[in-house]
Write an enzyme that holds these catalytic residues in place. Structure first.
Site, PDB file in Angstrom:
ATOM      1  N   HIS A  79      40.028  17.012 -13.268  1.00  0.00           N
ATOM      2  CA  HIS A  79      40.981  15.902 -13.315  1.00  0.00           C
ATOM      3  C   HIS A  79      42.353  16.292 -12.792  1.00  0.00           C
ATOM      4  CE1 HIS A  79      38.473  13.086 -15.696  1.00  0.00           C
ATOM      5  NE2 HIS A  79      37.892  14.213 -16.040  1.00  0.00           N
TER       6      HIS A  79
ATOM      7  N   ILE B  62      47.613  14.521 -11.702  1.00  0.00           N
ATOM      8  CA  ILE B  62      46.689  14.522 -12.835  1.00  0.00           C
ATOM      9  C   ILE B  62      46.054  13.145 -12.976  1.00  0.00           C
ATOM     10  CG2 ILE B  62      46.472  14.888 -15.326  1.00  0.00           C
ATOM     11  CD1 ILE B  62      49.255  16.401 -15.067  1.00  0.00           C
ATOM     12  N   CYS B  63      44.752  13.124 -13.027  1.00  0.00           N
ATOM     13  CA  CYS B  63      44.025  11.874 -13.254  1.00  0.00           C
ATOM     14  C   CYS B  63      43.743  11.789 -14.756  1.00  0.00           C
ATOM     15  CB  CYS B  63      42.723  11.861 -12.450  1.00  0.00           C
ATOM     16  SG  CYS B  63      41.756  10.369 -12.686  1.00  0.00           S
ATOM     17  N   ALA B  64      44.640  11.137 -15.477  1.00  0.00           N
ATOM     18  CA  ALA B  64      44.496  10.978 -16.930  1.00  0.00           C
ATOM     19  C   ALA B  64      44.927   9.561 -17.283  1.00  0.00           C
ATOM     20  CB  ALA B  64      45.342  12.002 -17.676  1.00  0.00           C
TER      21      ALA B  64
END
Length: 153
Positions: A85, A92-94
């Site tokens: 992620h 950041i893929c959150a």
């Protein structure tokens, strides 16, 4: 800046500097209410044991209504963790940094969430579309349209 952001950031800064920083997190820079830098270490046994990362928080005037822009710093001193992620440019893929952001969250809770995300990782690897994303990514990850479909890594 709108009146709410400085008040909220003053409160969070006081908490972070008065010993209420989460374990493994340290405030490195907070000269203004636009950009803060914090170090992040995952505690306990994990793939990232002993590694220290740096996070850059950028706050909009609408914070905490609007989420902060949070990225891992990538420079001569720091690298982004190799994680499914986390892109190699530090984005950041959150979901909590996107559509699941809530004004009740703050700097400390984002750090704890990212520590947890790293601690639960089972395999060091970049997102499958890392190379394409890094080539075409906007400067701010807040302008990216991430697809949040896997919270099991």
């Amino acid at each position: 800046m709108a009146a709410i952001a400085p008040r909220r950031l003053t409160k969070e800064l006081k908490e972070l500097t008065m010993g209420e920083c989460p374990a493994g997190v340290q405030l490195l820079q907070s000269a203004d209410f636009e950009t803060w830098v914090l170090s992040l270490e995952v505690l306990g046994e994990s793939l990232y044991k002993g590694e220290v990362f740096a996070l850059r928080f950028r706050f909009e005037p609408q914070y905490p209504i609007a989420s902060p822009e949070v990225t891992f710093i990538v420079d001569d001193k720091f690298k982004a963790p190799i994680h499914p992620h986390v892109y190699s440019n530090g984005h950041i893929c959150a979901s909590i940094l996107g559509h699941e952001w809530s004004p009740v969250l703050g700097v400390a809770s984002v750090c704890i969430t990212l520590q947890s995300m790293l601690a639960s990782c089972k395999k060091r690897e970049r997102p499958p579309d890392n190379d394409r994303y890094v080539r075409t990514a906007p400067a701010s990850p807040k302008k990216s349209r991430f697809h949040y479909d896997d919270d099991t890594v």
